[in-house]
Scaffold this active site. Structure first.
Site, PDB file in Angstrom:
ATOM      1  N   HIS A  58       0.937  -1.224  -0.148  1.00  0.00           N
ATOM      2  CA  HIS A  58       0.097  -0.124  -0.004  1.00  0.00           C
ATOM      3  C   HIS A  58       0.817   1.166  -0.005  1.00  0.00           C
ATOM      4  O   HIS A  58       1.717   1.477  -1.084  1.00  0.00           O
ATOM      5  CB  HIS A  58      -0.930  -0.004   1.348  1.00  0.00           C
ATOM      6  CG  HIS A  58      -2.027   0.978   1.360  1.00  0.00           C
ATOM      7  ND1 HIS A  58      -2.243   1.535   0.037  1.00  0.00           N
ATOM      8  CD2 HIS A  58      -2.857   1.456   2.211  1.00  0.00           C
ATOM      9  CE1 HIS A  58      -3.305   2.511   0.305  1.00  0.00           C
ATOM     10  NE2 HIS A  58      -3.876   2.357   1.579  1.00  0.00           N
ATOM     11  N   HIS A  86      -1.962  -2.260 -10.727  1.00  0.00           N
ATOM     12  CA  HIS A  86      -2.719  -1.736  -9.554  1.00  0.00           C
ATOM     13  C   HIS A  86      -3.847  -2.876  -9.397  1.00  0.00           C
ATOM     14  O   HIS A  86      -4.422  -3.117 -10.444  1.00  0.00           O
ATOM     15  CB  HIS A  86      -3.359  -0.274  -9.882  1.00  0.00           C
ATOM     16  CG  HIS A  86      -3.865   0.136  -8.673  1.00  0.00           C
ATOM     17  ND1 HIS A  86      -5.087   0.191  -8.065  1.00  0.00           N
ATOM     18  CD2 HIS A  86      -3.289   1.123  -7.898  1.00  0.00           C
ATOM     19  CE1 HIS A  86      -5.412   1.024  -7.147  1.00  0.00           C
ATOM     20  NE2 HIS A  86      -4.133   1.465  -6.983  1.00  0.00           N
ATOM     21  N   ASP A 120       3.183   5.298  -7.291  1.00  0.00           N
ATOM     22  CA  ASP A 120       4.409   5.028  -6.589  1.00  0.00           C
ATOM     23  C   ASP A 120       5.316   5.174  -7.345  1.00  0.00           C
ATOM     24  O   ASP A 120       6.484   5.332  -6.719  1.00  0.00           O
ATOM     25  CB  ASP A 120       4.185   3.868  -5.623  1.00  0.00           C
ATOM     26  CG  ASP A 120       2.921   3.644  -5.079  1.00  0.00           C
ATOM     27  OD1 ASP A 120       2.567   4.499  -4.177  1.00  0.00           O
ATOM     28  OD2 ASP A 120       2.136   2.594  -5.020  1.00  0.00           O
TER      29      ASP A 120
END
Length: 497
Positions: free
Chosen positions: A317, A356, A413
């Site tokens: 996460h 994702h 990210d």
């Protein structure tokens, strides 16, 4: 094969391929399968497929009129003696929300209906936080008052500063410190704790908003003081930042030295602010689901936020940003990318920052962050070799059929860690920066959950696979298990300690 059929025909046709076991779980029969349990599929239902004469009867229990097409009530499944099995909640809706819209197939993300691209380009983090919470963009006077309310709660309580400075080892991970400190923060305000004051305490809008201002305002200064403590700097005890916005004052707190003035770089502050906007909310992700689940028990908002920070800490996460940078540092150079990707295909390595759970297209946030990354590197006057490495890794992966077929595109990210690194943040602080932005979304979901007429305490079901009934055996009559040696080894270690 179900095209053209009415809903009842579809359901019966599908049921004909299934077998309802005695324990009430739906299983596939006559097919090869990994598990004997499957989740119940529901086909889209169109109003035109209903006979108006018996609409009420058909929809009763199965499809409530308020629900969207293709949604079935779990209570209806229960009446049929069926339970849906859905590890990870991949196809289960646990609430109705009006905060964030996400279409993973088309790569669309909207906060309260506003496209993320527009908000990142024209808005500010506090304006987005207001919008997520209240549902509409604020008028200028409303935004000024909101910013003033957040700023009024900016300085952390002295007890929290003492905890940060003296309560942890010098090498403690910042996310562990942050979660613990926010948890402790709740003990300072017993008047806002439902466990002490009763469940009615959050019925007051004023009480709710005060906690929102307090948490939003304090969060960046908690992170700044954790950074200062771990870098041998004195706690930040107060400074004048009235001429700075939310993000500028955060950067100032990181570098504040008594008696000296520090003015943050406007361009870097704007880049950070955009990152906070992009991280502000993302539908019902792991940490936001945690926020709602804890809130469902009636616990105070500080405990819920602390638990959400814990969920965000995980490498799958919020910790993924940190993991991406470590991956790039491990690859080291462009010429080693082919070998690394080969290792990924052989399941010897993990390609962090790609793919994702929701997106089956390019993460819209990643496109914005990639552009910001180059602007930040240009501003700081250096080109980190990792940015070229990241760009080439992205190009190589997106030109490889293995990754394209699996729809593994860069996510938020992938480039954000490079921006944080260029600004000067240590790698272990990346998840804390994520937490500052995501706090706005957590608080919006907290507020929405409290007003939800359908709210219930979270209590998922399980599929029990353990032993049936068996009688207790006295210790002297038990047969030693294969774990005995491991237990003995553990005892030996403990005795030496």
């Amino acid at each position: 094969e179900f095209v053209g059929m009415g809903w009842e025909e579809r359901w019966r046709g599908w049921m004909g391929e299934c077998d309802l076991e005695r324990e009430g779980w739906m299983t596939i029969t006559g097919r090869k399968k990994k598990s004997s349990v499957m989740s119940v599929q529901v086909y889209e239902v169109r109003d035109s497929q209903y006979d108006r004469a018996d609409t009420v009867e058909r929809r009763k229990g199965a499809f409530e009129e308020k629900k969207e097409k293709g949604v079935v009530e779990a209570s209806w499944l229960r009446k049929q003696g069926v339970v849906s099995y859905d590890p990870g909640y991949t196809n289960t809706a646990c609430c109705t929300s009006r905060i964030t819209y996400l279409d993973g197939e088309r790569g669309i993300l909207r906060y309260r209906g506003y496209p993320i691209e527009q908000l990142a380009g024209d808005s500010s983090f506090l304006e987005v936080a207001y919008t997520l919470y209240y549902g509409e963009l604020p008028a200028e006077e409303e935004l000024r008052q909101y910013e003033a309310n957040v700023a009024a709660h900016r300085t952390p309580h002295n007890d929290l500063l003492k905890i940060i400075s003296n309560g942890f080892r010098s090498d403690a991970h910042p996310m562990g410190v942050l979660a613990s400190t926010v948890m402790a923060m709740g003990t300072l305000y017993p008047e806002a704790n439902p466990a002490l004051q009763g469940n009615h305490v959050y019925e007051s809008r004023e009480v709710r908003e005060k906690q929102v201002f307090r948490i939003l305002g304090t969060m960046p200064l908690l992170v700044a003081n954790i950074y200062r403590a771990q870098n041998g700097l004195a706690p930040m005890v107060g400074f004048d930042t009235d001429d700075m916005n939310f993000t500028e004052s955060f950067l100032c707190a990181l570098n504040w030295i008594e008696g000296k003035q520090y003015k943050p770089n406007k361009k870097l502050a704007r880049a950070m602010d955009i990152l906070f906007v992009l991280h502000a909310d993302h539908e019902l992700n792991c940490s936001t689901a945690t926020m709602r689940q804890l809130t469902s028990s009636g616990v105070d908002v500080y405990t819920s936020v602390a638990a959400s920070i814990g969920a965000l800490y995980g490498p799958l996460h919020g910790g993924a940003t940190e993991a991406v940078l470590k991956m790039l540092e491990r690859i080291k150079s462009v010429d080693k990318i082919p070998a690394f990707l080969a290792a990924v295909k052989n399941r010897e390595e993990k390609l962090m920052g790609f793919g994702h759970r929701v997106y089956r297209n390019y993460d819209p946030r990643a496109k914005i962050i990639k552009k910001i990354a180059y602007e930040v590197f240009e501003e700081v006057g250096q080109v980190d070799p990792l940015i070229d490495l990241a760009t080439e890794l992205e190009r190589a992966a997106l030109s490889d059929e293995y990754f394209v077929k699996r729809k593994l595109y860069p996510n938020v990210d992938f480039y954000s860690g490079l921006i944080y690194k260029a600004i000067g943040f240590p790698t272990e602080f990346f998840p804390c920066l994520f937490a500052i932005g995501r706090t706005a979304g957590w608080l919006a979901h907290w507020n929405e959950f409290l007003d939800d007429p359908e709210k219930k305490i979270a209590r998922p079901m399980q599929l029990y696979k353990g032993h049936g009934k068996r009688d207790y055996i006295q210790g002297k009559n038990r047969v030693p298990s294969s774990r005995l040696e491991a237990v003995r080894a553990g005892v030996g270690i403990i005795s030496r300690l």
